[in-house]
Design an enzyme around this catalytic site. Structure first.
Site, PDB file in Angstrom:
ATOM      1  N   ARG A   1      -5.560  -7.627   3.458  1.00  0.00           N
ATOM      2  CA  ARG A   1      -5.951  -6.464   2.655  1.00  0.00           C
ATOM      3  C   ARG A   1      -7.180  -5.790   3.271  1.00  0.00           C
ATOM      4  NH1 ARG A   1      -4.374  -5.791  -2.593  1.00  0.00           N
ATOM      5  NH2 ARG A   1      -5.315  -3.757  -2.204  1.00  0.00           N
TER       6      ARG A   1
ATOM      7  N   ASP B   1       5.884 -12.106  -7.686  1.00  0.00           N
ATOM      8  CA  ASP B   1       4.688 -11.546  -8.345  1.00  0.00           C
ATOM      9  C   ASP B   1       4.677 -12.102  -9.771  1.00  0.00           C
ATOM     10  OD1 ASP B   1       2.496  -9.961  -9.028  1.00  0.00           O
ATOM     11  OD2 ASP B   1       3.687  -8.141  -9.355  1.00  0.00           O
TER      12      ASP B   1
ATOM     13  N   GLN C   1      -1.148  -2.526  -1.146  1.00  0.00           N
ATOM     14  CA  GLN C   1      -0.785  -3.948  -1.022  1.00  0.00           C
ATOM     15  C   GLN C   1       0.335  -4.130   0.010  1.00  0.00           C
ATOM     16  OE1 GLN C   1      -1.890  -6.924  -2.734  1.00  0.00           O
ATOM     17  NE2 GLN C   1      -0.588  -7.852  -1.176  1.00  0.00           N
TER      18      GLN C   1
ATOM     19  N   CYS D   1       1.470 -11.214  -3.848  1.00  0.00           N
ATOM     20  CA  CYS D   1       0.306 -10.319  -3.755  1.00  0.00           C
ATOM     21  C   CYS D   1      -0.941 -10.956  -4.364  1.00  0.00           C
ATOM     22  CB  CYS D   1       0.620  -8.986  -4.422  1.00  0.00           C
ATOM     23  SG  CYS D   1       1.123  -9.147  -6.143  1.00  0.00           S
TER      24      CYS D   1
ATOM     25  N   ARG E   1      -7.507   2.766  -9.577  1.00  0.00           N
ATOM     26  CA  ARG E   1      -6.584   1.808 -10.204  1.00  0.00           C
ATOM     27  C   ARG E   1      -6.429   2.225 -11.658  1.00  0.00           C
ATOM     28  NH1 ARG E   1      -6.195  -4.702  -9.611  1.00  0.00           N
ATOM     29  NH2 ARG E   1      -5.351  -3.927  -7.641  1.00  0.00           N
TER      30      ARG E   1
ATOM     31  N   HIS F   1       2.082  -0.068  -5.996  1.00  0.00           N
ATOM     32  CA  HIS F   1       0.870  -0.670  -5.409  1.00  0.00           C
ATOM     33  C   HIS F   1       0.959  -0.465  -3.889  1.00  0.00           C
ATOM     34  CE1 HIS F   1      -2.676  -2.895  -4.999  1.00  0.00           C
ATOM     35  NE2 HIS F   1      -2.313  -4.098  -5.369  1.00  0.00           N
TER      36      HIS F   1
HETATM   37  N1  NVA Z   1       2.257  -6.632 -10.945  1.00  0.00           N
HETATM   38  C1  NVA Z   1       0.871  -7.036 -10.980  1.00  0.00           C
HETATM   39  C2  NVA Z   1       0.257  -6.911  -9.636  1.00  0.00           C
HETATM   40  C3  NVA Z   1      -1.174  -7.421  -9.545  1.00  0.00           C
HETATM   41  C4  NVA Z   1      -1.784  -7.213  -8.194  1.00  0.00           C
HETATM   42  C5  NVA Z   1       0.121  -6.221 -12.011  1.00  0.00           C
HETATM   43  O1  NVA Z   1       0.330  -4.998 -12.066  1.00  0.00           O
HETATM   44  O2  NVA Z   1      -0.651  -6.791 -12.781  1.00  0.00           O
HETATM   45  N1   CP Z   2      -3.175  -8.084  -5.128  1.00  0.00           N
HETATM   46  C1   CP Z   2      -4.131  -7.384  -5.764  1.00  0.00           C
HETATM   47  O1   CP Z   2      -4.119  -6.156  -5.838  1.00  0.00           O
HETATM   48  O2   CP Z   2      -5.097  -8.153  -6.309  1.00  0.00           O
HETATM   49  P1   CP Z   2      -6.290  -7.650  -7.236  1.00  0.00           P
HETATM   50  O3   CP Z   2      -5.711  -7.331  -8.585  1.00  0.00           O
HETATM   51  O4   CP Z   2      -7.214  -8.840  -7.283  1.00  0.00           O
HETATM   52  O5   CP Z   2      -6.925  -6.454  -6.621  1.00  0.00           O
END
Ligand code: NVA
Ligand code: CP
Length: 307
Positions: free
Chosen positions: A293, A225, A133, A265, A103, A130
Site C-alpha cells: 500500500r 474480505d 487497494q 485487504c 474515505r 476501494h
Molecule cells: N469491505 C471492507 C474493506 C475494508 C478495507 C469495508 O468496507 O469495511
Molecule cells: N485495507 C484497508 O484499506 O485497510 P484500512 O481500513 O486499515 O485502511
C-alpha cells in the site's frame, strides 16, 4: 503540474495505466527513502469518515517520504460535520492543498467532491469501491508471479466494494476472475457488466458463482474480505450465518493450485472469513500486500500531483 486534474474515484479511472502504476510502484519500492523534487512541499488532505490503519498510514508516510506533507481531517472536526456542503468544502480545500484522499460512506459523496474540486481527488474507500487497494493487490501478484494476464483469481465472500474493484481491475489487466458468494450477496450488476464489457477486449473471463469448492479449483490467487463491512454492523449476526459455507479454510484452499497465494485487504477476522492456518500459513502474502500500500500510494501521488 498536470494540465488537467485527474481523479481516482473508481478503478475505471485507471483503465489506461493500471499496469504502469503497478510497475512504477515496484520501481519505487526499490528505494523507499528516495525523495522526489516533484513532490516537494506538496500537501495531501485526508478526509476520513470511517476508521483506517493501512490507508491512512500509507498515504501519510508516502507523502512524508516523497518530500511532501499531509493533513488528516476527521469530518466531525470540520464544518463538513456541521452541514457545510461537500461542494463548498471541495472548493475551499482546492485553494489550500494539492490533492484530497477521501474515505466516505457513499460513492456519490466522493464523486461530488471530485466534481467540485479543482485538485485531484482519490477515493480512499467507499461503499462501492476501494480502487487504491487494488493496485497493491495486483502489485503483490505481479511480484509473486511475474505477470498478471491469464492468471485465475477467485474472490470468496461478499460482493462488496472489494469485489467491485477486483472485478474491474482483473478485467483490465486480463486476470480471469470469479466472485464466489452466497445467494443474495452478489456484486452490483453495474460492476459485473462493466467488467464483462472490458473483458471482451482484454480477453479475460468474469464470473459470479455460488459454489466455493468448485470455484477455487486450480486458482492461482484466492482473495477474501470481511463478511461485515464498515457501516453494516447491524447485519453482523445474519451475515455470519449466511457466509458460513464461504470461509476460506484449509479444506477449501486444497482445491487451488499447489503454489496458490492468499490475499486479504485486511483487517481480517480469523475464524470467520479465513482460518489462521490459511492467513498465517505459507501461501499467505497479506503483509507483503499491506506493505505494498505504501509503494502504490506513492505511485498514485506521483502520477497525480508531481510538478
Ligand atoms: N469491505 C471492507 C474493506 C475494508 C478495507 C469495508 O468496507 O469495511
Ligand atoms: N485495507 C484497508 O484499506 O485497510 P484500512 O481500513 O486499515 O485502511
Amino acid at each position: 503540474m498536470n494540465e488537467v486534474k485527474r481523479d481516482i474515484v473508481s478503478v475505471l479511472d485507471m483503465k489506461d495505466d493500471l499496469e504502469d502504476l503497478i510497475d512504477l510502484s515496484i520501481e519505487m519500492k526499490k528505494n523507499r527513502y528516495k525523495r522526489y523534487a516533484e513532490l516537494d512541499n506538496r500537501v495531501l488532505a485526508l478526509i476520513f469518515e470511517k476508521p483506517s490503519t493501512r490507508t491512512r498510514v500509507s498515504f501519510e508516510t508516502a507523502m512524508d517520504q516523497l518530500g511532501g506533507h499531509s493533513i488528516y481531517l476527521n469530518p466531525n472536526d470540520m464544518q463538513l460535520g456541521r452541514g457545510e456542503t461537500i461542494s463548498d468544502t471541495a472548493k475551499v480545500l482546492s485553494g489550500f492543498v494539492d490533492a484530497i484522499a477521501y474515505r466516505s460512506f457513499s460513492h456519490s459523496n466522493v464523486e461530488e467532491l471530485a466534481k467540485n474540486a479543482t485538485i485531484p481527488v482519490i477515493n480512499a474507500l467507499d461503499d462501492k469501491e476501494h480502487p487504491v487497494q487494488i493496485i497493491a493487490d495486483l502489485m503483490t501478484i505481479k511480484e509473486e508471479r511475474g505477470r498478471l494476464r491469464g492468471l485465475k483469481m477467485v474472490y470468496v465472500g461478499d460482493g462488496n466494494n472489494m469485489a467491485h474493484s477486483l472485478l474491474l481491475a482483473s478485467a483490465i489487466v486480463g486476470i480471469n476472475i470469479t466472485v464466489s458468494c452466497p445467494h443474495g450477496y452478489e456484486p452490483d450488476d453495474f460492476y459485473v457488466n462493466k467488467a464483462k464489457e472490458i473483458a471482451r477486449s482484454s480477453g479475460s473471463q468474469v464470473m459470479v458463482s455460488h459454489t466455493p469448492e468448485s470455484d477455487v479449483r486450480d486458482a492461482d490467487v484466492i482473495y477474501t474480505d470481511v463478511w461485515t463491512s464498515m457501516g453494516e454492523e447491524a447485519e453482523r449476526e445474519k451475515r455470519e450465518n449466511d457466509f458460513k459455507e464461504f470461509q476460506v479454510n484449509g479444506k477449501l484452499v486444497s482445491q487451488a493450485k499447489s503454489d496458490f497465494i492468499f490475499l486479504h485487504c485486511l483487517p481480517a477476522h480469523r475464524g470467520l472469513e479465513v482460518t489462521p492456518d490459511v492467513i498465517d500459513g505459507e501461501h499467505s502474502r497479506v503483509f507483503q500486500e499491506a506493505e505494498n500500500r505504501l509503494h502504490t500510494e506513492k505511485a498514485v501521488l506521483f502520477k497525480l500531483i508531481a510538478r
